[in-house]
Design an enzyme around this catalytic site. Structure first.
Site, short mmCIF file in Angstrom:
data_model
loop_
_atom_site.label_atom_id
_atom_site.label_comp_id
_atom_site.label_asym_id
_atom_site.label_seq_id
_atom_site.Cartn_x
_atom_site.Cartn_y
_atom_site.Cartn_z
N VAL A 115 1.01 -3.89 3.68
CA VAL A 115 0.96 -5.21 4.30
C VAL A 115 2.25 -6.02 4.08
CG1 VAL A 115 -1.56 -5.40 4.33
CG2 VAL A 115 -0.29 -6.22 2.34
N TYR A 171 -2.03 -1.89 -10.99
CA TYR A 171 -2.13 -1.79 -9.52
C TYR A 171 -1.35 -2.90 -8.84
CZ TYR A 171 -4.14 -2.18 -4.85
OH TYR A 171 -4.29 -2.31 -3.49
N SER A 225 0.79 -1.24 0.00
CA SER A 225 0.00 0.00 0.00
C SER A 225 0.83 1.29 0.00
CB SER A 225 -0.93 0.03 1.21
OG SER A 225 -2.21 -0.40 0.82
N LYS A 279 0.60 3.47 -2.93
CA LYS A 279 -0.52 4.40 -3.13
C LYS A 279 -0.08 5.87 -3.05
CE LYS A 279 -4.12 1.17 -1.59
NZ LYS A 279 -3.69 -0.15 -1.19
N TYR A 337 -4.60 2.71 7.61
CA TYR A 337 -5.83 1.91 7.60
C TYR A 337 -6.82 2.45 8.65
CZ TYR A 337 -2.48 -1.16 5.26
OH TYR A 337 -1.51 -1.66 4.44
N1 GLU Z 1 -1.58 -5.32 -2.72
C1 GLU Z 1 -2.30 -5.29 -1.51
C2 GLU Z 1 -3.78 -5.48 -1.75
O1 GLU Z 1 -4.27 -4.92 -2.69
C3 GLU Z 1 -2.04 -3.98 -0.82
C4 GLU Z 1 -2.74 -3.89 0.50
C5 GLU Z 1 -2.01 -3.09 1.53
O2 GLU Z 1 -0.80 -3.05 1.62
O3 GLU Z 1 -2.74 -2.47 2.32
O4 GLU Z 1 -4.45 -6.18 -1.07
#
Ligand code: GLU
Length: 309
Positions: free
Chosen positions: A255, A185, A61, A64, A237
């Site tokens: 994650v 993505y 994430s 992002k 989160y």
């Molecule tokens: N690639 C992970 C997903 O889409 C990223 C989630 C994350 O790191 O919060 O589930």
């Protein structure tokens, strides 16, 4: 500074038995749970690394933040924020529920739904290669690359993200075929870095887009302001509020176990520890950052005349 970081590491280690490594992406489950590291860079260009700071991991994430920068650079503010909001959700990162019950548009670019829309906004012929180029530039590391195994693992098991994308398509928020958007993505999430790379990037975030080492403006300051604000309000989160109170540093976790933190006093920090808490944040990373915030007075809203928060 070295002693403070060593103590932060010891403190972080004491929490590792209370969490577990992510396994919903099978390849991530292979991470060594005992790993924990920090890299801190000051605006004078000094680097303080401790623990397992050199271990490579995928951004997940944390990607992002880069995709939001790229979308704002190529498509602009109006286009991006006509498709995605700026509000924290209070729900988990891959939640689908609010898209159906509250509003059609994803709440913010730091959750999966919002990031998938943000990626769809990037205006260029090959979004992933532009993204990788941006990561190399902002991490000052030309060798940053895609981790093919993690990418394939995500792609094969990403049914939840696929559901989100097709729901967004049915509501006309996503334009065009979701598959290439999802592919970009998944690739973005699977770019491999270490804490030094991400501390270098955090240093630029912490200094309003300017690299304090070279003096070069790497990203326009209005873009960094938006990214850092969303990191503070939505970057951890559904633990963003609590982390903002306790550490008060605009941060983004993934994650894969990484956290980036654009700290006060122009410091860039990155932590790595693949053991996650129930919210999906690196348990060692969260506690190390809280410790550093207290010891170095890094909380954005701290009384700057005091030495402790
Ligand atoms: N690639 C992970 C997903 O889409 C990223 C989630 C994350 O790191 O919060 O589930």
């Amino acid at each position: 500074m070295g002693a403070i970081l060593e103590n932060a590491l010891l403190y972080g280690k004491s929490f590792l038995s209370y969490g577990k490594v992510a396994d919903y992406i099978p390849e991530l489950a292979k991470a060594d749970p005992s790993n924990l590291g920090i890299c801190l860079m000051t605006k004078e260009g000094l680097m303080y690394p401790v623990g397992n700071w050199q271990v490579p991991f995928t951004m997940q994430s944390i990607a992002k933040t880069f995709s939001l920068i790229l979308a704002l650079q190529t498509a602009g503010y109006d286009k991006v924020f006509s498709k995605v909001g700026m509000e924290p959700t209070g729900d988990c990162f891959d939640s689908i529920v609010q898209l159906e019950t509250k509003q059609l548009y994803p709440f913010n670019p730091m959750i999966n739904a919002g990031a998938i829309v943000t990626v769809s906004c990037i205006e260029c012929s090959d979004p992933f290669s532009e993204f990788l180029q941006l990561v190399k530039q902002l991490c000052f590391n030309d060798t940053v690359r895609l981790n093919e195994q993690v990418y394939l693992s995500e792609k094969h098991t990403g049914q939840r993200n696929r559901s989100i994308a097709y729901l967004l398509l049915s509501d006309h928020i996503l334009e065009g075929d979701p598959e290439p958007i999802l592919d970009s993505y998944f690739r973005m999430c699977s770019v491999e870095v270490n804490t030094q790379d991400l501390a270098r990037f955090s240093l630029i975030l912490a200094n309003d887009g300017k690299d304090p080492v070279t003096g070069k403006q790497m990203v326009e300051d209005w873009i960094i302001r938006i990214v850092k604000t969303l990191m503070l309000t939505c970057g951890m989160y559904d633990e963003s509020g609590e982390f903002a109170v306790k550490a008060g540093i605009p941060s983004k976790s993934g994650v894969g176990g990484g956290i980036i933190a654009a700290a006060d006093q122009g410091m860039g920090i990155a932590t790595y520890g693949p053991v996650l808490n129930k919210k999906g944040n690196s348990i060692g990373g969260i506690h190390m950052l809280e410790y550093l915030s207290r010891e170095l007075n890094l909380h954005y809203f701290a009384n700057k005349t005091d030495t402790a928060v």
